[in-house]
Design an enzyme around this catalytic site. Structure first.
Site, mmCIF file in Angstrom:
data_model
loop_
_atom_site.group_PDB
_atom_site.id
_atom_site.type_symbol
_atom_site.label_atom_id
_atom_site.label_comp_id
_atom_site.label_asym_id
_atom_site.label_seq_id
_atom_site.Cartn_x
_atom_site.Cartn_y
_atom_site.Cartn_z
ATOM 1 N N ARG A 1 0.810 -1.246 0.000
ATOM 2 C CA ARG A 1 0.000 0.000 0.000
ATOM 3 C C ARG A 1 0.832 1.280 0.000
ATOM 4 O O ARG A 1 0.303 2.336 0.364
ATOM 5 C CB ARG A 1 -0.943 0.025 1.207
ATOM 6 C CG ARG A 1 -1.764 -1.230 1.426
ATOM 7 C CD ARG A 1 -2.684 -1.531 0.283
ATOM 8 N NE ARG A 1 -3.642 -2.579 0.614
ATOM 9 C CZ ARG A 1 -4.208 -3.351 -0.308
ATOM 10 N NH1 ARG A 1 -3.922 -3.203 -1.600
ATOM 11 N NH2 ARG A 1 -5.088 -4.266 0.043
ATOM 12 N N ASN B 1 -10.633 -11.528 -3.046
ATOM 13 C CA ASN B 1 -10.732 -11.809 -4.467
ATOM 14 C C ASN B 1 -9.486 -12.534 -4.948
ATOM 15 O O ASN B 1 -8.393 -12.003 -4.787
ATOM 16 C CB ASN B 1 -10.868 -10.471 -5.224
ATOM 17 C CG ASN B 1 -11.272 -10.672 -6.663
ATOM 18 O OD1 ASN B 1 -11.694 -11.747 -7.064
ATOM 19 N ND2 ASN B 1 -11.109 -9.628 -7.465
ATOM 20 N N HIS C 1 -6.336 -3.848 4.870
ATOM 21 C CA HIS C 1 -7.310 -2.755 4.779
ATOM 22 C C HIS C 1 -7.578 -2.273 6.199
ATOM 23 O O HIS C 1 -7.295 -2.994 7.169
ATOM 24 C CB HIS C 1 -8.615 -3.250 4.141
ATOM 25 C CG HIS C 1 -8.485 -3.642 2.715
ATOM 26 N ND1 HIS C 1 -8.217 -2.737 1.706
ATOM 27 C CD2 HIS C 1 -8.551 -4.854 2.117
ATOM 28 C CE1 HIS C 1 -8.145 -3.381 0.547
ATOM 29 N NE2 HIS C 1 -8.335 -4.674 0.765
ATOM 30 N N ASP D 1 -0.898 -13.217 -0.733
ATOM 31 C CA ASP D 1 -1.796 -12.140 -1.178
ATOM 32 C C ASP D 1 -2.178 -11.263 0.007
ATOM 33 O O ASP D 1 -3.339 -10.857 0.156
ATOM 34 C CB ASP D 1 -3.036 -12.695 -1.895
ATOM 35 C CG ASP D 1 -3.786 -11.596 -2.659
ATOM 36 O OD1 ASP D 1 -3.273 -10.470 -2.758
ATOM 37 O OD2 ASP D 1 -4.891 -11.890 -3.148
HETATM 38 N N1 LIG Z 1 -6.923 -10.075 -3.181
HETATM 39 C C1 LIG Z 1 -7.724 -9.123 -2.811
HETATM 40 O O1 LIG Z 1 -8.847 -9.413 -2.405
HETATM 41 N N2 LIG Z 1 -7.367 -7.832 -2.866
HETATM 42 C C2 LIG Z 1 -6.135 -7.286 -3.359
HETATM 43 C C3 LIG Z 1 -6.096 -7.255 -4.844
HETATM 44 C C4 LIG Z 1 -5.764 -8.576 -5.495
HETATM 45 O O2 LIG Z 1 -4.910 -9.330 -5.002
HETATM 46 O O3 LIG Z 1 -6.303 -8.879 -6.553
HETATM 47 C C5 LIG Z 1 -5.949 -5.889 -2.792
HETATM 48 O O4 LIG Z 1 -5.099 -5.143 -3.297
HETATM 49 O O5 LIG Z 1 -6.609 -5.561 -1.801
HETATM 50 ZN ZN LIG Z 2 -5.169 -10.362 -7.480
HETATM 51 ZN ZN LIG Z 3 -3.038 -9.410 -4.711
#
Ligand SMILES: NC(=O)N[C@@H](CC(=O)O)C(=O)O
Ligand SMILES: [Zn+2]
Ligand SMILES: [Zn+2]
Length: 427
Positions: A64, A278, A309, A305
């Site tokens: 971020r 996602n 947030h 991943d």
């Molecule tokens: N995986 C997610 O649910 N979110 C990711 C984006 C991504 O990895 O596609 C994000 O940047 O928050």
């Molecule tokens: Zn992704």
């Molecule tokens: Zn991602």
């Protein structure tokens, strides 16, 4: 500075060692691996009962930074990585602004050098501003040290543009990391498309959303010779696509995230957006295919991943909240509890998928505990049982569905470049 790690179970995919060894580190290098090392060292770590693996490498994190530092920064993300046993992470480019040119790559690399306890590498975006219209300057980002390109957060929907990007990536010798999502087919979905999810009044995301782009990208990789790496595979179809692609000699690798092999859509609480990510949590059939895909080495990598947030964002309704959960500080216990203990993976395979294979994919001289290598090492107690507590995270993100879950497998020490960058209170 010297560190002697004694009595551990050394698991090294590079030298294929799996047994009781001592490891001597001097300055930033592994200088000796032997059954019993008698030399003195400034710090001695007793790793009795623990795995000693090459430092973990996470191919997929979101730091971020720049632009959304209320969610995470290079510094807090790197601290979370060290806490989770990772000594190298690859940051995705969906920052604000998008990391789509060499100066943005340099910003992250410089910031990491100044304040991250571990190695942070930055992936470059495929298109300018991730708008899907015009290619970013891929050559110059690679020249700046970006080891991969990715449009993560979305797919490059224009197939011709995607093919062009693959051609350039192939020439530059970097992998294309694909987030597979047919955005039109998404149709406002927020969780898996199944009866249980629909009953909760949520819109579904079908497997085809992922599989269609996975197939397309495999075909484009076949035509261009690019190395395609499929991010966060969640469907049984993805596993089959990767299996077939490999059978046909296409240069494809694939990753699976701990949440996708641990939970199903039945675990989703429609009142808690910490279950929203996602791609979404899928069905038992998908989860079983992912675990077998990892077991059979169809799936090469476990990546987190890590998508932090804020609490406020995740307190919103399931539909309004952003997709994504944190993962750096829960990956090791989930992998041990769900895959190693349940005998889908041997500890050696765990080290391959969390360190050796990611290093190979990025072309890094890492993922090894051989003498002479840089000393990136993790020590893990596979038997220690504990309850995941989000309040212990070094990440700014507390958005995890695993808070309160009892797991086994604790990171005890993380060593990066010969320095202890994380140590558990009890060791
Ligand atoms: N995986 C997610 O649910 N979110 C990711 C984006 C991504 O990895 O596609 C994000 O940047 O928050
Ligand atoms: Zn992704
Ligand atoms: Zn991602």
């Amino acid at each position: 500075m010297s560190i002697l790690i004694k009595n551990g179970r050394v698991i090294d995919p590079d030298t294929r060692k799996d047994g009781r060894y001592d490891i001597l580190i001097e300055e930033d290098k592994i200088v000796k691996v032997d059954q019993e090392i008698k030399e003195e060292a400034e710090e001695v770590i007793d790793a009795e009962g623990c795995y000693v693996m090459p430092g973990l490498i996470d191919l997929h994190v979101h730091l971020r930074d720049p632009g959304q530092t209320y969610k995470e920064t290079v510094e807090t993300g790197a601290a979370a990585a060290a806490h989770g046993g990772f000594t190298t992470v690859l940051a995705m480019p969906n920052t604000k602004p998008v990391t789509d040119d060499r100066l943005n790559i340099r910003y992250v690399h410089n910031k990491a050098k100044a304040m991250a306890p571990i190695h942070v590498l930055q992936a470059g975006a495929i298109t300018k501003g991730q708008k899907g219209k015009e290619l970013a300057d891929i050559d110059s980002m690679v020249a700046e040290g970006s080891p991969a390109i990715s449009e993560d957060g979305r797919s490059v929907m224009d197939s011709l543009l995607c093919k062009e990007a693959m051609k350039i990536a192939a020439e530059c010798g970097v992998p294309v990391m694909a987030h597979c999502e047919d955005i039109d087919l998404m149709d406002g979905g927020v969780a898996n498309d199944d009866e249980y999810i629909r009953k909760q009044g949520l819109r579904g995301i079908s497997n085809a959303v992922e599989d269609i782009i996975a197939v397309r990208d495999v075909m484009l990789a076949g035509e261009t010779g690019a190395h395609l790496h499929l991010c966060h595979c969640s469907t049984y179809g993805s596993v089959e696509i990767v299996r077939q692609a490999k059978k046909h000699g296409i240069n494809v690798t694939a990753e699976v995230c701990p949440h996708h092999f641990t939970l199903t859509s039945k675990d989703v609480d429609a009142g808690d957006a910490n279950y929203k990510m996602n791609p979404p949590l899928r069905t038992k059939k998908d989860v079983e295919a992912l675990k077998r895909g990892l077991r059979d080495d169809i799936m090469d990598v476990i990546a987190t991943d890590h998508a932090p947030h804020s609490e406020e964002e995740k307190r919103r309704s399931f539909t309004a909240a952003p997709f994504g959960i944190v993962g750096l500080e829960t990956a090791v216990p989930l992998t041990i509890s769900e895959l190693v203990e349940k005998e889908y993976l041997t500890p050696m395979q765990m080290a391959e998928k969390m360190s050796y294979n990611p290093a190979k994919i990025l072309g890094l001289d890492k993922g090894s505990l051989a003498e002479g290598k840089i000393a990136d090492v993790v020590i893990i107690d596979p038997n220690e049982e504990y309850v995941i507590d989000k309040n212990t995270f070094a990440s700014k993100g507390r958005n995890t569905p695993f808070h309160g879950r009892t797991v086994r497998g604790k990171v005890k020490v993380t060593i990066c470049d010969g320095k202890v960058v994380y140590k558990d209170k009890q060791i």
